[in-house]
Design a protein around this motif. Structure first.
Motif, PDB file in Angstrom:
ATOM      1  N   THR A  49       0.847  -1.201   0.000  1.00  0.00           N
ATOM      2  CA  THR A  49       0.000   0.000   0.000  1.00  0.00           C
ATOM      3  C   THR A  49       0.879   1.245   0.000  1.00  0.00           C
ATOM      4  O   THR A  49       2.050   1.210   0.357  1.00  0.00           O
ATOM      5  CB  THR A  49      -0.902   0.023   1.241  1.00  0.00           C
ATOM      6  N   PHE A  50       0.273   2.341  -0.431  1.00  0.00           N
ATOM      7  CA  PHE A  50       1.000   3.612  -0.529  1.00  0.00           C
ATOM      8  C   PHE A  50       1.077   4.336   0.821  1.00  0.00           C
ATOM      9  O   PHE A  50       0.229   4.153   1.684  1.00  0.00           O
ATOM     10  CB  PHE A  50       0.296   4.532  -1.522  1.00  0.00           C
ATOM     11  N   ASN A  52       1.147   8.242   1.702  1.00  0.00           N
ATOM     12  CA  ASN A  52       0.957   9.589   1.151  1.00  0.00           C
ATOM     13  C   ASN A  52       1.560  10.583   2.131  1.00  0.00           C
ATOM     14  O   ASN A  52       1.016  10.837   3.206  1.00  0.00           O
ATOM     15  CB  ASN A  52      -0.542   9.842   0.958  1.00  0.00           C
ATOM     16  N   MET A 102      -8.664   7.163   0.041  1.00  0.00           N
ATOM     17  CA  MET A 102      -7.346   6.525   0.107  1.00  0.00           C
ATOM     18  C   MET A 102      -7.472   5.006   0.077  1.00  0.00           C
ATOM     19  O   MET A 102      -6.729   4.333  -0.630  1.00  0.00           O
ATOM     20  CB  MET A 102      -6.584   7.022   1.332  1.00  0.00           C
ATOM     21  N   THR A 107      -4.087   3.283  -0.519  1.00  0.00           N
ATOM     22  CA  THR A 107      -3.213   3.922   0.474  1.00  0.00           C
ATOM     23  C   THR A 107      -3.676   3.555   1.878  1.00  0.00           C
ATOM     24  O   THR A 107      -4.869   3.594   2.166  1.00  0.00           O
ATOM     25  CB  THR A 107      -3.252   5.453   0.291  1.00  0.00           C
ATOM     26  N   MET A 300      -2.532   8.016  -5.033  1.00  0.00           N
ATOM     27  CA  MET A 300      -1.070   7.924  -5.063  1.00  0.00           C
ATOM     28  C   MET A 300      -0.561   7.184  -6.297  1.00  0.00           C
ATOM     29  O   MET A 300       0.543   7.444  -6.771  1.00  0.00           O
ATOM     30  CB  MET A 300      -0.562   7.230  -3.802  1.00  0.00           C
ATOM     31  N   THR A 331       6.039   4.390  -1.339  1.00  0.00           N
ATOM     32  CA  THR A 331       5.687   3.412  -0.300  1.00  0.00           C
ATOM     33  C   THR A 331       6.717   3.419   0.838  1.00  0.00           C
ATOM     34  O   THR A 331       6.584   4.173   1.796  1.00  0.00           O
ATOM     35  CB  THR A 331       5.593   1.979  -0.889  1.00  0.00           C
TER      36      THR A 331
END
Lengths: 418, 418
Positions: A49-50, A52, A102, A107, A300, A331
């Protein structure tokens, strides 16, 4: 209950992933499945997952309000007059809306800078993702106003008690054009005493650089170094305009830079971000979307693609920011400075991951999963999201999303009155 | 059967849209619904579909193959050796895959440049969208090879008989660095006699400009004007490097320019595209994605956003390419030069439109539908697509999409052997 993800594509291999508690316990083909919640992922790939690294999350309620305007007109007529209407309920639902977006775009962690932190924190916890919430602070560039800042910090001491697995806090002096040098120095010492990050805007426009040169004879980076605000626990959003000496200072101090390509382009700040030079100097480069008021979404994946494309375009060099580097920037580079053990799908790490649907045009054919995810796909491929060992989304649907959107629409009406 | 779209958001008003045959018959609130196929669109907005003005659609099979490489290495080692494996079946399924991706991302018309046009045409017709298919032609910059080109045109005469509501054809000399001036002149006269468009690459890199200046003492635009290849039936892909005189020539001749921001950035061609200057001079500016081998997807929404952001960023001016202009560039400006009456949702126009789901984070809140569609959303919001009065997608699902992806994966394996 443990979660067993069966037959998923990870780093070009088919494997199983066992999640135990909030961590990835084991990655191996053919893990025994008894007593686990099973996810059949035979048509899917697992990806990190990102993170941010720069948002103003409740501003999601301003999305698309006042596009395509000159910066000062936008701030003076669209943003600042309406921000006076902010209250706790607006912040709570605005934050939930941002978290929902998100989750749907992959994210699970963000680093924010805004107001009403207890309400932001509650929304993040209720949504089940992670955040580092920075308290926005200003002294109007006048150190005589430090007592007002200190009053805000008194209240902040209570907020700190809300820290847990999902939420941490940070100190966020706004920018060198709104916060004086001595106050930066005070706030950095305050943050270091409590082991908090300092998260600030820096060197966003040529005008900002021109003004600090005029007023202090220093670039924004030199100015913050002078006031002892830069070390490995500082994260600096934007840094569009950096001299060679600035880059050296960032490398020497160990500060982290957060690139926000969509915001820098959309607001006309410019496309001078010196990615390759920063990486060469050893600076930790991370990625953010900025708030939806300036760049419209919190996606993202899209920000990573745009960052990569613009760096190739501005240098005339298609080899700059290859896909692995781009994904790290979005990440693990952020996770590292936040002190959160996520951003890679590996044994022992926190169980934050997405499962993307490979039976989609963007993954057909699938010569390169990372490339297809960042350069070709969009959020429509994100089927499942797991954060801290909990499934927050299945089938691209989040429980309760309808109510969040309904409430957010109500809050936006109350927020935006001019 | 007629289609009645009930209670849809169009230009900020709730209304009904009646589609009769292949045209939009009526737009008005409370249209009588007897005998129509009903679409309840109370949570949706109607928007025009995109016109993708520069593609090499079967190259969708190369998606993500050889990313992040220098241009010549990518062409020499990844693309050209494998293109020798092309056959009719590969082209058919590669084109279907591209059409599927376009439908899922809101495009119903594209202007292509490739080989095996009858198989491309069949795939486009089977998918139900529209295309102008250009025959790629080369003489190795040697006019002595014109007889070979003429042989290809003889076969092309039969292909022209496949023209219908969905498919037209065009003449596509590749570029000034692969086609001689005299052959351009011959092909333009040939195209004009048959009222076909000429679609070519032009001024894509600084190297191309340097070379035509060296060889002919002319810019690429001046060179094509000299050989009478420019008029209002010419569409020119890229035009990244244009002088003031070039822009004047484009305006005087009425030629159309197709901007391909993602390709120009990703291949490191550059971000010099002079959008505002072209518009000021009165040039018709349109938008394309280029092939998936160079820019990875066919998503015109994303390309529109990136075009707008990069123009704001390179000029430091957030007011450049406001949202209405951006959407026109991606829709009606292309339709106009192709002679297809689409690209706007208005009474009397061809019935090409999408319905986007407003109950999504990207449209929450919805201060500005166009802004949210282009700047905030992604293809996950595209619920329904109608082309030429036929519903091609409902619930983001296209009938037969699973088979298309399976076949495309097989074809990609046969195509890519080195």
């Amino acid at each position: 209950m443990d979660i067993l993800i069966k037959d998923v594509l990870l780093n070009d291999q088919r494997t199983d992933i066992l999640i135990s508690g909030n961590r990835i316990a084991k990655i191996s083909p053919n893990i025994e499945s008894s007593g686990c919640e099973l996810i059949n992922a035979s048509g899917m790939a697992a990806l990190p997952t990102f993170v941010n690294m720069h948002t103003h999350i409740p501003m999601t309620l301003f999305r698309g309000y006042g596009d395509d305007l000159p910066l000062q007109q936008w701030l003076n007529t669209k943003i600042w007059p309406n921000e006076k209407n902010l209250d706790e309920e607006i912040i709570y639902w605005g934050t939930k809306l941002g978290c929902l977006e998100m989750i749907k775009t992959g994210t699970t962690c963000f680093s924010d800078m805004y107001f009403f932190l207890p309400q932001e924190a509650q929304a993040v916890k209720d949504m089940g993702i992670r955040a580092v919430l920075g308290l926005s602070l200003f002294d109007g560039c006048n150190p005589d106003n430090l007592p007002n800042v200190k009053k805000e910090l008194e209240q902040f001491e209570q907020t700190l008690a809300l820290t847990d697995d999902h939420v941490q806090f940070a100190i966020s002096p706004h920018a060198p054009y709104t916060v004086s040098g001595p106050t930066y120095q005070y706030l950095k010492a305050y943050a270091n005493e409590r082991n908090l990050l300092l998260h600030t805007h820096l060197a966003e426009t040529q005008g900002e650089v021109d003004n600090t040169l005029r007023d202090f004879g220093l670039t924004p980076v030199q100015h913050l170094r002078k006031w002892k605000a830069l070390d490995s626990r500082s994260t600096l959003a934007h840094c569009v305009y950096l001299s060679d000496d600035d880059i050296k200072i960032l490398a020497d101090t160990g500060a982290t830079v957060t690139h926000n390509p969509n915001s820098n382009l959309k607001l006309g700040s410019g496309l001078n971000f010196r990615y390759a030079d920063l990486v060469k100097a050893g600076v930790n480069v991370t990625l953010g979307t900025d708030g939806c008021s300036s760049s419209n979404n919190l996606d993202m994946r899209e920000a990573t693609k745009i960052a990569s494309l613009v760096q190739k375009g501005r240098t005339l060099e298609p080899t700059v920011m290859p896909i692995g580097e781009a994904l790290d920037m979005a990440t693990v580079n952020g996770a590292k400075v936040l002190g959160i053990d996520m951003g890679r799908v590996t044994e022992g790490a926190l169980a934050d991951l997405i499962l993307v649907n490979l039976k989609t045009p963007a993954f057909t054919p699938n010569h390169n999963t990372l490339s297809n995810w960042i350069y070709a796909a969009d959020s429509s491929v994100v089927d499942t999201l797991i954060c801290n060992g909990k499934v927050l989304m299945r089938g691209h649907h989040v429980d309760g999303e309808e109510e969040i959107m309904e409430q957010a629409i109500k809050m936006a009406k109350r927020l935006i009155t001019v």
